[in-house]
Design an enzyme around this catalytic site. Structure first.
Site, short mmCIF file in Angstrom:
data_model
loop_
_atom_site.label_atom_id
_atom_site.label_comp_id
_atom_site.label_asym_id
_atom_site.label_seq_id
_atom_site.Cartn_x
_atom_site.Cartn_y
_atom_site.Cartn_z
N ASN A 28 0.86 -1.19 0.00
CA ASN A 28 0.00 0.00 0.00
C ASN A 28 0.90 1.25 0.00
OD1 ASN A 28 -2.42 1.41 -0.04
ND2 ASN A 28 -2.53 1.52 2.18
N GLU A 31 4.36 7.94 -1.33
CA GLU A 31 5.58 8.66 -1.65
C GLU A 31 6.69 8.42 -0.61
OE1 GLU A 31 6.75 10.15 -4.24
OE2 GLU A 31 8.50 10.87 -3.13
N HIS A 33 7.42 5.64 0.94
CA HIS A 33 8.14 4.40 0.58
C HIS A 33 9.04 4.62 -0.62
CE1 HIS A 33 4.39 2.65 2.51
NE2 HIS A 33 5.34 2.02 3.17
N GLN A 57 2.89 -8.94 13.74
CA GLN A 57 3.00 -7.64 14.40
C GLN A 57 1.64 -6.97 14.61
OE1 GLN A 57 5.55 -6.24 11.01
NE2 GLN A 57 4.59 -4.27 11.38
N LYS A 146 9.79 7.80 10.31
CA LYS A 146 8.39 7.90 10.75
C LYS A 146 8.13 6.87 11.84
CE LYS A 146 3.73 7.98 10.22
NZ LYS A 146 3.41 6.62 10.52
N GLN A 150 10.78 1.76 15.80
CA GLN A 150 11.10 0.57 15.00
C GLN A 150 12.53 0.65 14.49
OE1 GLN A 150 8.43 -1.42 11.97
NE2 GLN A 150 9.57 -0.12 10.57
N SER A 182 1.49 8.09 5.64
CA SER A 182 1.30 6.77 6.26
C SER A 182 0.21 6.04 5.49
CB SER A 182 0.85 6.96 7.72
OG SER A 182 0.29 5.76 8.21
N ARG A 184 -1.91 4.29 6.78
CA ARG A 184 -3.15 4.37 7.57
C ARG A 184 -3.86 5.72 7.41
NH1 ARG A 184 -0.12 0.66 11.29
NH2 ARG A 184 -1.31 -1.26 11.25
O1 PAF Z 1 7.43 -0.58 8.74
C1 PAF Z 1 6.81 -1.53 8.22
O2 PAF Z 1 6.16 -1.40 7.16
C2 PAF Z 1 6.87 -2.90 8.86
O3 PAF Z 1 6.89 -2.81 10.25
C3 PAF Z 1 8.05 -3.76 8.36
C4 PAF Z 1 9.39 -3.16 8.72
C5 PAF Z 1 7.95 -3.93 6.85
C6 PAF Z 1 7.99 -5.15 8.99
O4 PAF Z 1 6.80 -5.80 8.68
#
Ligand code: PAF
Length: 277
Positions: A28, A31, A33, A57, A146, A150, A182, A184
């Site tokens: 999904n 920009e 990504h 997750q 962002k 993580q 995002s 979302r």
């Molecule tokens: O940031 C994300 O999109 C996810 O947490 C990742 C790093 C692809 C792991 O599923």
């Protein structure tokens, strides 16, 4: 650009260990990504992008089932951005049996903030990222700031397991009004989309206040949360932390470098954002 669905096909197609740059995603794409892909390309290596919605997750009440799966559109965007390989495994390929061996990150960094509100989240993230790292064997992996926590967790994981991978973090891509991009954001109604910028504004205000007067830290955090609540948000946290370990700053840390992190729900959509200062 090749699209590969199995680990065997991926390994056969790749040039070998340490010879590619990697961008893990859940698809999904937006920009933000594509900015990660552009950064990955600067290393002069073929770029692999994974697209995998990782059940591990998501908590049972979260949006795993409804998370948008848009592979065709994602592939078009990635072709345009110059990715060389897309790794898009089915769940049965990456988890052919229940994934009972997991990577449990240090609770000191993984059970706070997001990990406090989403128990087990970083175990799910670390487990899939470790597994994807084994599949892709990249020299460089690129993540967005962002998801600040993580990135910090994955950096520590790579360091502690001596992975031969450079973990790079790049700045958050934002809409013109400042909202962090995002996947979302797509859940927001048009009216909520207009309100959504308030989260980044609250973080900016906290950072500005603490820069001017470090002793105002706790008041600034509380007033930031109160401002959001007055606008109908339900904040989980708005908090200033040290950048490296995400712990609350001591008096001696207040000159920086710091980061203010926030997570809050607007209706049923939970947004996160952060700002280094
Ligand atoms: O940031 C994300 O999109 C996810 O947490 C990742 C790093 C692809 C792991 O599923």
């Amino acid at each position: 650009m090749q699209i590969l669905h199995t680990i065997d096909a991926l390994r056969a197609a790749l040039p070998g260990p340490g010879a590619c740059a990697f961008v893990p995603t859940m698809g999904n794409l937006h920009e933000g990504h594509l900015a990660l892909v552009r950064q990955a390309r600067t290393h002069g290596l073929p770029v692999v992008v994974s697209i995998f919605v990782n059940r591990l997750q998501f908590a049972p009440h979260e949006d795993f089932d409804t998370y948008p799966r848009t592979l065709e559109r994602d592939a078009d965007l990635l072709r345009g951005a110059g990715a060389s390989f897309v790794f898009a495994p089915q769940e049965s390929e990456l988890y052919p049996q229940p994934q009972t061996f997991k990577v449990h990150p240090d609770p000191a960094i993984a059970d706070i903030l997001e990990g406090h509100f989403r128990p087990g989240f970083f175990t799910g993230v670390c487990t899939v990222v470790m597994k994807l790292f084994q599949c892709v064997q990249p020299r460089v992996a690129v993540f967005g700031k962002k998801d600040y926590q993580q990135l910090a967790v994955i950096r520590q994981m790579a360091r502690q397991f001596a992975l031969p991978i450079t973990v790079e973090g790049i700045d958050t891509s934002r809409a013109d009004d400042g909202l962090a991009l995002s996947s979302r954001n797509g859940y927001l109604s048009p009216e909520q989309r207009q309100q959504a910028v308030a989260l980044s504004q609250a973080l900016r205000q906290i950072a500005n206040r603490v820069r001017l007067d470090p002793s105002s830290l706790h008041v600034a955090e509380a007033e930031g949360a109160a401002t959001l609540m007055a606008q109908g948000w339900a904040p989980d946290y708005l908090t200033v932390r040290r950048r490296d370990d995400l712990l609350p700053p001591d008096a001696g840390d207040l000159a920086g470098p710091l980061v203010v992190l926030g997570a809050a729900r607007l209706g049923t959509t939970r947004l996160i954002d952060n700002l280094e200062f």
